[in-house]
Design a protein around this motif. Sequence first.
Motif, PDB file in Angstrom:
ATOM      1  N   ASP A  87       1.023  -1.617   0.162  1.00  0.00           N
ATOM      2  CA  ASP A  87      -0.731  -0.077   0.155  1.00  0.00           C
ATOM      3  C   ASP A  87       1.080   1.505   0.125  1.00  0.00           C
ATOM      4  OD1 ASP A  87      -2.114  -2.250   0.113  1.00  0.00           O
ATOM      5  OD2 ASP A  87      -2.380  -1.254   2.183  1.00  0.00           O
ATOM      6  N   ALA A  88       1.999   1.326   1.188  1.00  0.00           N
ATOM      7  CA  ALA A  88       3.386   2.384   1.152  1.00  0.00           C
ATOM      8  C   ALA A  88       3.887   2.374  -0.670  1.00  0.00           C
ATOM      9  CB  ALA A  88       3.841   2.250   2.276  1.00  0.00           C
ATOM     10  N   ILE A  89       4.080   1.754  -1.528  1.00  0.00           N
ATOM     11  CA  ILE A  89       4.664   1.812  -2.784  1.00  0.00           C
ATOM     12  C   ILE A  89       3.506   2.649  -3.670  1.00  0.00           C
ATOM     13  CG2 ILE A  89       5.491   0.546  -4.621  1.00  0.00           C
ATOM     14  CD1 ILE A  89       7.054  -1.599  -2.611  1.00  0.00           C
ATOM     15  N   ASP A  90       2.288   1.502  -3.568  1.00  0.00           N
ATOM     16  CA  ASP A  90       1.674   2.463  -4.166  1.00  0.00           C
ATOM     17  C   ASP A  90       0.982   3.700  -3.901  1.00  0.00           C
ATOM     18  OD1 ASP A  90      -0.869   1.816  -5.934  1.00  0.00           O
ATOM     19  OD2 ASP A  90      -2.463   1.894  -4.357  1.00  0.00           O
ATOM     20  N   LYS A  91       1.132   4.317  -2.485  1.00  0.00           N
ATOM     21  CA  LYS A  91       0.475   6.260  -2.767  1.00  0.00           C
ATOM     22  C   LYS A  91       1.968   6.337  -2.849  1.00  0.00           C
ATOM     23  CE  LYS A  91      -3.082   4.176   0.689  1.00  0.00           C
ATOM     24  NZ  LYS A  91      -3.726   2.837   0.222  1.00  0.00           N
ATOM     25  N   ARG A  92       3.194   6.164  -2.724  1.00  0.00           N
ATOM     26  CA  ARG A  92       4.268   6.757  -2.964  1.00  0.00           C
ATOM     27  C   ARG A  92       4.561   7.032  -1.273  1.00  0.00           C
ATOM     28  NH1 ARG A  92       1.482   8.386  -7.447  1.00  0.00           N
ATOM     29  NH2 ARG A  92       2.438   7.637  -9.170  1.00  0.00           N
ATOM     30  N   ASP A  93       4.632   6.521  -0.399  1.00  0.00           N
ATOM     31  CA  ASP A  93       4.929   6.697   1.173  1.00  0.00           C
ATOM     32  C   ASP A  93       6.354   6.076   1.392  1.00  0.00           C
ATOM     33  OD1 ASP A  93       4.877   7.388   3.757  1.00  0.00           O
ATOM     34  OD2 ASP A  93       2.311   7.129   4.183  1.00  0.00           O
ATOM     35  N   PHE A  94       6.976   6.841   0.241  1.00  0.00           N
ATOM     36  CA  PHE A  94       8.435   6.270   0.816  1.00  0.00           C
ATOM     37  C   PHE A  94       9.201   6.137   2.339  1.00  0.00           C
ATOM     38  CE2 PHE A  94      10.926  10.020   1.236  1.00  0.00           C
ATOM     39  CZ  PHE A  94      11.983   9.566   1.827  1.00  0.00           C
ATOM     40  N   MET A  95       8.218   7.234   2.861  1.00  0.00           N
ATOM     41  CA  MET A  95       8.549   6.803   4.354  1.00  0.00           C
ATOM     42  C   MET A  95       8.720   5.797   5.258  1.00  0.00           C
ATOM     43  SD  MET A  95      10.981   9.381   5.089  1.00  0.00           S
ATOM     44  CE  MET A  95      10.472   9.396   7.255  1.00  0.00           C
ATOM     45  N   VAL A  96       6.988   5.329   4.205  1.00  0.00           N
ATOM     46  CA  VAL A  96       6.843   4.198   5.848  1.00  0.00           C
ATOM     47  C   VAL A  96       7.363   2.694   4.934  1.00  0.00           C
ATOM     48  CG1 VAL A  96       4.516   1.542   5.340  1.00  0.00           C
ATOM     49  CG2 VAL A  96       4.306   4.816   6.024  1.00  0.00           C
ATOM     50  N   VAL A  97       7.556   2.795   3.277  1.00  0.00           N
ATOM     51  CA  VAL A  97       8.890   1.604   2.868  1.00  0.00           C
ATOM     52  C   VAL A  97      10.391   1.925   3.608  1.00  0.00           C
ATOM     53  CG1 VAL A  97       9.986   1.450   0.328  1.00  0.00           C
ATOM     54  CG2 VAL A  97       7.580   2.596   1.207  1.00  0.00           C
ATOM     55  N   GLN A  98      10.215   3.094   3.378  1.00  0.00           N
ATOM     56  CA  GLN A  98      11.901   2.838   4.180  1.00  0.00           C
ATOM     57  C   GLN A  98      11.968   2.468   5.477  1.00  0.00           C
ATOM     58  OE1 GLN A  98      14.787   6.621   4.014  1.00  0.00           O
ATOM     59  NE2 GLN A  98      13.632   6.826   5.845  1.00  0.00           N
ATOM     60  N   GLY A  99      10.598   3.241   5.755  1.00  0.00           N
ATOM     61  CA  GLY A  99      11.244   2.253   8.247  1.00  0.00           C
ATOM     62  C   GLY A  99      10.754   0.991   8.042  1.00  0.00           C
ATOM     63  N   THR A 100       9.747   0.537   7.103  1.00  0.00           N
ATOM     64  CA  THR A 100       9.716  -1.150   7.157  1.00  0.00           C
ATOM     65  C   THR A 100      10.511  -1.964   6.355  1.00  0.00           C
ATOM     66  OG1 THR A 100       6.540  -0.335   6.872  1.00  0.00           O
ATOM     67  CG2 THR A 100       7.805  -2.879   6.780  1.00  0.00           C
ATOM     68  N   VAL A 101      11.377  -1.342   5.163  1.00  0.00           N
ATOM     69  CA  VAL A 101      11.979  -2.263   5.208  1.00  0.00           C
ATOM     70  C   VAL A 101      13.393  -2.373   6.271  1.00  0.00           C
ATOM     71  CG1 VAL A 101      14.528  -2.483   3.821  1.00  0.00           C
ATOM     72  CG2 VAL A 101      12.117  -1.909   2.336  1.00  0.00           C
ATOM     73  N   MET A 102      13.544  -1.439   7.205  1.00  0.00           N
ATOM     74  CA  MET A 102      14.076  -1.346   8.668  1.00  0.00           C
ATOM     75  C   MET A 102      13.842  -2.531   9.491  1.00  0.00           C
ATOM     76  SD  MET A 102      17.689  -0.478   8.512  1.00  0.00           S
ATOM     77  CE  MET A 102      18.923  -0.736   9.955  1.00  0.00           C
ATOM     78  N   PHE A 103      12.620  -2.183  10.039  1.00  0.00           N
ATOM     79  CA  PHE A 103      12.157  -3.124  10.627  1.00  0.00           C
ATOM     80  C   PHE A 103      12.380  -4.275  10.271  1.00  0.00           C
ATOM     81  CE2 PHE A 103       8.949  -5.177  12.601  1.00  0.00           C
ATOM     82  CZ  PHE A 103       9.120  -4.835  14.091  1.00  0.00           C
ATOM     83  N   ILE A 104      12.069  -4.851   8.964  1.00  0.00           N
ATOM     84  CA  ILE A 104      12.281  -6.052   8.547  1.00  0.00           C
ATOM     85  C   ILE A 104      13.955  -6.716   8.774  1.00  0.00           C
ATOM     86  CG2 ILE A 104      12.045  -7.747   7.328  1.00  0.00           C
ATOM     87  CD1 ILE A 104       9.593  -6.330   5.951  1.00  0.00           C
ATOM     88  N   ALA A 105      14.470  -5.393   8.805  1.00  0.00           N
ATOM     89  CA  ALA A 105      16.148  -6.610   8.505  1.00  0.00           C
ATOM     90  C   ALA A 105      16.775  -6.338   9.798  1.00  0.00           C
ATOM     91  CB  ALA A 105      17.069  -4.676   7.814  1.00  0.00           C
ATOM     92  N   ILE A 106      15.921  -5.902  11.271  1.00  0.00           N
ATOM     93  CA  ILE A 106      16.447  -5.687  12.479  1.00  0.00           C
ATOM     94  C   ILE A 106      15.434  -7.093  13.441  1.00  0.00           C
ATOM     95  CG2 ILE A 106      15.519  -5.049  14.792  1.00  0.00           C
ATOM     96  CD1 ILE A 106      15.581  -1.862  13.661  1.00  0.00           C
ATOM     97  N   ILE A 107      14.814  -7.681  12.868  1.00  0.00           N
ATOM     98  CA  ILE A 107      13.842  -8.635  12.826  1.00  0.00           C
ATOM     99  C   ILE A 107      15.060  -9.842  12.027  1.00  0.00           C
ATOM    100  CG2 ILE A 107      11.903 -10.354  12.733  1.00  0.00           C
ATOM    101  CD1 ILE A 107      11.575  -8.625  14.133  1.00  0.00           C
ATOM    102  N   PHE A 108      15.452  -9.621  10.869  1.00  0.00           N
ATOM    103  CA  PHE A 108      16.174 -10.408  10.498  1.00  0.00           C
ATOM    104  C   PHE A 108      17.367 -11.213  11.277  1.00  0.00           C
ATOM    105  CE2 PHE A 108      18.860 -12.248   7.584  1.00  0.00           C
ATOM    106  CZ  PHE A 108      18.079 -13.679   6.587  1.00  0.00           C
TER     107      PHE A 108
END
Length: 320
Positions: free
Chosen positions: A272-293
């Motif tokens: 949804d964030a990519i579709d809405k061009r909400d790059f702050m959400v994309v950036q934050g989610t990727v970082m969060f997933i990396a931490i979980i990994f």
Amino acid sequence: MLQYTVRRVLDLLPTLFVVAVIVFLVTRLIPGDPASVMLGPQATVEDIEQMRITLGLDQPILQQFISYIGDLLTGNLGTSIYYKEPVTALILERFPNTIVLSVCALFIALIVGIPAGIISATRQRSWLDYSVMVVSLLGVSMPVFWLGVMLVLFFSVQLGWFPSTGMGSMEDGLWSYVSHLILPSVTLATIPMATFARITRSAMLEVVSQDYIKTARAKGLKERYVIGKHAFKNALTPLLTVMGMQISLMLGGAVLTETIFSWPGMGRLVVDAIDKRDFMVVQGTVMFIAIIFVVINLIVDLLYKVVNPKVNYSSRKGGE
């Protein structure tokens, strides 16, 4: 054990720093202006400039990076442009749904994949062994998107057994909640289940050929005891490695499954964030997933030490 744990935790810091640098560079240095991309072609110059100021893009790149790292250290992943809410709050709202889906998928993968691998190894070159290998090969090869669509068409559209999309509520009864969970869980579990079966089979075949297994059998111990007590315990090490990777992939890679079944988790949030061009959400989610990994890999490393106390820091560092 304490020294081993501390050194493993310290190993995470450079890894997380490199991930943070990569996420920052990808979102800042890609061609085009992120503010223009987010606002679309109808935006005015004033709107774009205001968005650049809001995102801090008007500052020098080094200052942006320092601010970014400082925000990460305080747990601040920014504010969503579309939702007007902190990204951390949005992630924490969706994360439990992804956890529920991933845990159910992992449970299915474990209770089917590991016994299938053990049975296949203990009945090598039998029709059962060949059947498990063929099915597991199909499971690894099937695209998640195709499998999800096929399950919806057959079990939802044709048979009407399970809902095709959405997430049930406990207020509507336990079955309503479980029925919404079955198809996405099976879809997400297919690849890990097939992987567990193949890895368990390979590890068990290597272990059961060892002399101590032959000695245990020569002593007249029951086959179930030999396999369960001696063979499987020593076959756990390679399985733990794969398990850690698969759990990380489930949490971070559930994008397709959540999209197919409209499951309100982190994967759907990213789409949804990519579709809405909400790059702050994309950036934050990727970082969060990396931490979980990274955290899951730390847990796997600690489990190595629990399963095999002989494992030391240098051997794990070398990937043994």
